[in-house]
Design an enzyme around this catalytic site. Structure first.
Site, short mmCIF file in Angstrom:
data_model
loop_
_atom_site.label_atom_id
_atom_site.label_comp_id
_atom_site.label_asym_id
_atom_site.label_seq_id
_atom_site.Cartn_x
_atom_site.Cartn_y
_atom_site.Cartn_z
N ARG A 201 -3.46 11.00 8.90
CA ARG A 201 -4.85 10.98 9.36
C ARG A 201 -4.97 11.51 10.78
NH1 ARG A 201 -5.83 5.25 8.81
NH2 ARG A 201 -3.72 5.04 7.98
N HIS B 137 -1.25 -2.34 4.97
CA HIS B 137 -1.37 -0.94 5.39
C HIS B 137 -2.43 -0.30 4.51
CE1 HIS B 137 -0.44 3.20 6.32
NE2 HIS B 137 0.34 2.79 7.30
#
Lengths: 354, 642
Positions: B272, B252
């Site tokens: 994000r 990740h």
């Protein structure tokens, strides 16, 4: 702040144990669970402790740190003084298995007894429509990570093993509240169930559960109190009362009080005495206290076995009851109208009426 | 010793190992098919690693953008997996996930809603349209709790019908399976121990579903919990099944690297998606420099265009922060290596300067709360320090796409969820795993049930196999000359983290295999202090051999695959190689050594490959495959003209 720190950790099993002292390396930015892991990797490889996510999301590493129920992964070492001894003990309300691991099966049993979500009969999968504002109330309770800190802190069962049968605890009150507030749940008796089967009445809102909740769920304010208020609304509703006088029992739209499990109700002889709703305790001091009005911090009435007859049932019907006429649904010790100062609950509209 | 050991015996039709999303969904299906079902949970019921999933569950319901459908989802999944996915699994997943999500609502799940009352869907890296059903940022918890409560409701039905909650579905919590038992080539049962008491338990069952999750505990920086020791992978290997794609691990891109109390904890991609940007130590928004040609068309080239996308996604291209995970991880790695990293060796993820504190708290409640409580970091006030973290393994048990039945020479073994391989190809899209659990959990459970139905005679457990399993399990407790399991685990993590990590080189991989062979000797002699009652040292000692064999598979496959693709990056072979796309690396166990073979990928059906542009396929396919595709298109064109 790096350096050796003093830890006292309870080691033992169901036959007994005691606090053991350890000096452990602690680094900046660590939490209590980090320190326990270091102990496992060094001095105490067989130290038993539950954990999973180490991120405050799974609710596994519940323990009592300096006497307060906490998640080990959410308790920063920086919250203690540099020379403060950190004492770690297992959850007090549940039987110890070994070291910091306790047998929490009580909670899973209560979960199994709580009726599941009842899907609406006429809505197909994919056709569920709900507004965000309506789901948010239940979503708050669904944040619960089942760490059982609210259960261990609750004084109704914390040192009262005998209450465990009749009391499900805060975790399952908010489960009932969540389903009660679910926009599409087909059952309509969640509150009444909580009152009658889960022992909601035992709760006297000391708010300890809210205080320890790592998810900051307002267990009492948003879950327990609204349910209590509305159950009380119905019980003290004059129309319900009138109905109970006019209709025959069984026909009334009643919210009856029954024992949780008919078959397993504690056998005991009928005790007679008052048929009371003030905690059902038969303890005159506690009763008096219960009647004396709002007192959030009063001691919980000492619980006793229900006054069941020799068939293990409460004498609730006219035919078998030990006195003439139907028992009042409010308890024989309650006379009407109730003096307002005897009400333990403030109705939101109460002030407007008076 | 073995003759006096008490073993609790149980008979079930279907045994599901693992109580995360896939395991619970499989168990529900087996029970609905009328089978007597056991669920084995390594932790307490409801604590599985699924609770960690934050972003959501991808399903092309089209609630937010009505142009979304299963074909688009299928395309995104194949694209994300760099066309190495088992196309049939990707197809089934895209087609069935909406039904699986809607089904959860009938179990009581409460997803966030759109204005018209449908399930809300959010944007996520690699998904063309807003597609992730979510509940704030705790979707995994909602999923696991919903399935858990559905199982309780089935138990309540059984209680009414048979007088016992456990009549047809029972949860064995804090129980670990150490061995699968066979009768010839058929599964006959599973052997393990209760963690609490250390007592042994034997399940006799003709069908076993593996749903044990991943392998992340073999890595130093990982978001995975202690349970992720590759148990299912290793059980399958030892039972004669095969593993594919083990070289593909997802790191990740944005795990916290500082402070230590939250190291490895993931910062969800929705940070994000909701406006968070990545910056290096010079304050530069560096992702614009790392858009690969393959994605150039879909991603913004200027900060202005990227910023407009959040409010007007139809007329602007998406910000490069939303590139697939491997691209973001690689970009961060490059920045850190170039000396532009944060003090703790990551980069900065900044949402504080881009959204109001109120909005951050509302959109990312548990993220905000998590960092505030765990580390006293206020994400509304300061940027986070993030870096790549071992998160997910794409590889796993090679299965039949429709039934989840394991390949290799074993029957009665099924796998679903992270432990199975193929669905995600070389890289998993965020949000695809939660729906993967549901789609293939249901399938595996259902097919395990019908497999059990179709048997004329139940396979029998052999006594000597049970005795051998008992002996293996007790061995670490009886030795006192071996090493501490924690030391061995740290050494294994160091080998895997340093030599088989996010960026790989031939020399290091070869070195890793040598060191793993040494570790194998040491693990065989591990000893655990203490007794059998809830002894984590003993538990780890038993898990180590699983971690080790799975790590060997990963290292061997990573050495073999001479290209970079998705979750496998070779510094010495930085490009994607169409020839390698046609190959799956298959691991099997011969005695106790890992054997690696190459196997061609199944060929995509014409109507599925027809969903892609030729220009896009050209990036992935060999010239011969492209010629086939052209012929296919020409045929279709003629058919239309006729």
């Amino acid at each position: 702040m790096s350096g050796k720190r003093q830890f006292r950790i309870w080691r033992g099993d169901e036959s007994g144990g005691d606090l053991q002292d350890y000096m452990v390396e602690v680094n900046e930015g660590e939490v209590v669970l980090d320190v326990i892991h270091r102990l496992q990797a060094t001095d105490a490889p067989d130290l038993a402790c539950r954990w999973n996510c180490k991120a405050g999301k799974c609710g596994s590493c519940s323990m009592e740190i300096n006497g307060k129920p906490r998640l080990g992964c959410m308790t920063r070492m920086s919250t203690f003084g540099d020379d403060e001894t950190v004492t770690v003990t297992p959850l007090r309300t549940f039987p110890v298995i070994r070291d910091l691991v306790t047998d929490v099966s009580f909670n899973y049993e209560k979960a199994r007894e709580t009726p599941a979500f009842a899907p609406p009969a006429d809505v197909a999968p994919g056709d569920y429509r709900m507004q965000q504002v309506d789901v948010e109330r239940s979503q708050e309770f669904r944040k619960c990570i089942e760490c059982f800190l609210c259960q261990t802190v609750c004084h109704v069962i914390r040192d009262h093993e005998e209450n465990k049968q009749a009391f499900s605890g805060p975790r399952y009150f908010i489960r009932a509240a969540e389903l009660d507030m679910h926009p599409l749940d087909a059952r309509t008796d969640r509150k009444e169930y909580a009152q009658a089967e889960q022992g909601l009445g035992f709760c006297n809102i000391t708010k300890c559960c809210t205080e320890v909740c790592p998810e900051h769920i307002k267990i009492t304010d948003n879950g327990i109190i609204p349910m209590k208020e509305r159950v009380v609304d119905r019980r003290y509703d004059p129309l319900v009362w009138l109905g109970s006088k006019i209709f025959r029992r069984g026909e009334t739209p009643q919210t009856s009080v029954t024992t949780a499990r008919q078959g397993s109700a504690t056998p005991g002889s009928a005790r007679g005495g008052l048929h009371s709703h003030a905690g059902g305790s038969h303890d005159s001091r506690a009763e008096a206290q219960a009647q004396s009005g709002v007192n959030w911090h009063r001691e919980v009435p000492h619980p006793t076995a229900p006054a069941v007859d020799d068939r293990g049932k409460l004498p609730l019907t006219e035919l078998t009851f030990d006195r003439a006429a139907a028992p009042s649904p409010f308890g024989d010790d309650v006379t009407f109208p109730l003096p307002p100062e005897h009400l333990n609950f403030a109705h939101p509209e109460q002030d407007n009426k008076h | 010793m073995t003759t006096t050991t008490r073993i609790e015996r149980h008979h079930y039709d279907v045994v599901v190992i693992g109580a995360g999303g896939a395991g619970l969904r499989a168990a529900i299906e087996a029970r609905l098919a009328g089978k007597k079902t056991a669920i084995i949970s390594k932790s307490l019921f409801g604590k599985a690693h699924t609770v960690m999933a934050e972003g959501g569950a991808a399903a092309a319901m089209g609630n937010v953008n009505s142009r979304d459908n299963w074909q688009v989802h299928f395309r995104d999944t194949m694209r994300g997996g760099k066309f190495l996915n088992n196309f049939r699994m990707a197809e089934l997943h895209a087609k069935e996930s909406p039904q699986r999500i809607w089904e959860l609502e009938t179990y009581g799940a409460l997803f966030d809603r759109t204005k018209d009352g449908k399930i809300s869907q959010r944007n996520f890296g690699g998904h063309e349209y807003p597609r992730l059903a979510h509940v704030g940022d705790r979707t995994g918890l909602e999923l696991i709790r919903t399935l858990q409560q559905k199982i309780v409701s089935l138990q309540q039905e059984d209680q009414r019908e048979f007088g016992s909650y456990d009549a047809r579905i029972r949860v064995f919590s804090e129980t670990t399976i150490t061995e699968l038992l066979l009768d010839g080539d058929r599964v006959a049962g599973a052997f393990g121990y209760y963690r609490e008491s250390g007592e042994f338990i034997l399940f006799e069952a003709p069908a076993v579903v593996l749903a044990t999750g991943g392998v992340g505990r073999s890595y130093k920086v990982t978001s995975n919990s202690w349970e992720y020791t590759g148990d299912g992978h290793a059980l399958a290997l030892r039972a004669g099944a095969t593993l594919i794609n083990m070289e593909f691990l997802q790191f990740h891109p944005t795990g916290m690297v500082w402070p230590p109390s939250v190291k490895g904890i993931l910062v969800t991609e929705s940070v994000r998606g909701d406006g968070g940007v990545l910056k290096n130590s010079e304050g530069k928004r560096f992702m614009f420099d790392y858009v690969p040609d393959v994605f150039r068309k879909q991603y913004a080239e200027t900060e202005e265009e990227a910023d407009r996308w959040y409010t007007d996604p139809d007329n602007n291209r998406r910000p490069p922060e939303l590139l697939p995970r491997d691209e973001v991880a690689r970009a961060i790695n490059s920045e850190v290596k170039a000396g532009r990293g944060s003090p703790a060796g990551g980069v900065f993820l900044d949402i504080a300067s881009r959204r109001s504190a109120d909005e951050i708290r509302r959109r990312l409640p548990s993220m905000y709360h998590q960092f505030k409580e765990l580390a006293d970091v206020d994400i509304t006030a300061e940027p986070m320090e993030v870096g790549p973290t071992c998160h997910y393994v794409m590889g796993g048990v090679e299965v039949d796409p429709d039934s989840g039945a394991a390949f290799g020479h074993v029957r009665g073994l099924f796998a679903a969820g992270e432990v199975s391989g193929g669905m995600h190809g070389s890289n998993r899209l965020g949000g695809n795993s939660l729906s993967d659990l549901l789609v293939f959990g249901k399938r595996a459970g259902g097919h395990a049930a019908s497999y059990a139905d179709g048997l004329t005679a139940r396979p029998k457990v052999a006594v000597h196999e049970v005795e051998a399993a008992v002996e293996t399990a007790l061995a670490p407790l009886q030795r006192d000359t071996g090493e501490n399991p924690y030391t061995l685990q740290q050494d294994l993590q160091a080998v895997m983290g340093d030599l088989v990590g996010i960026i790989r080189r031939e020399g290091e991989l070869a070195d890793a295999l040598v060191r793993l062979a040494e570790l194998r000797e040491r693990v065989a002699k591990v000893s655990a202090a203490g007794g059998r009652r809830y002894n984590p040292g003993w538990h780890l000692a038993l898990d180590l051999r699983n971690m080790l064999v799975v790590s060997e598979c990963t290292a061997k496959a990573a050495l073999e695959r001479q290209e970079s693709r998705g979750g496998h990056t070779r510094e010495d072979y930085p490009a994607m190689e169409p020839k390698w796309r046609q190959v799956n690396l298959v691991c099997a166990l011969d005695g106790d050594t890992v054997q690696l073979t190459r196997k061609p990928l199944p060929k995509m059906r014409p109507e599925l490959i027809g969903l892609f542009d030729r220009a896009e396929l050209a990036k992935y396919l060999t010239d011969e495959e492209l010629a086939d595709f052209d012929a296919l298109v020409a045929d279709a064109g003629e058919a239309d003209n006729r």
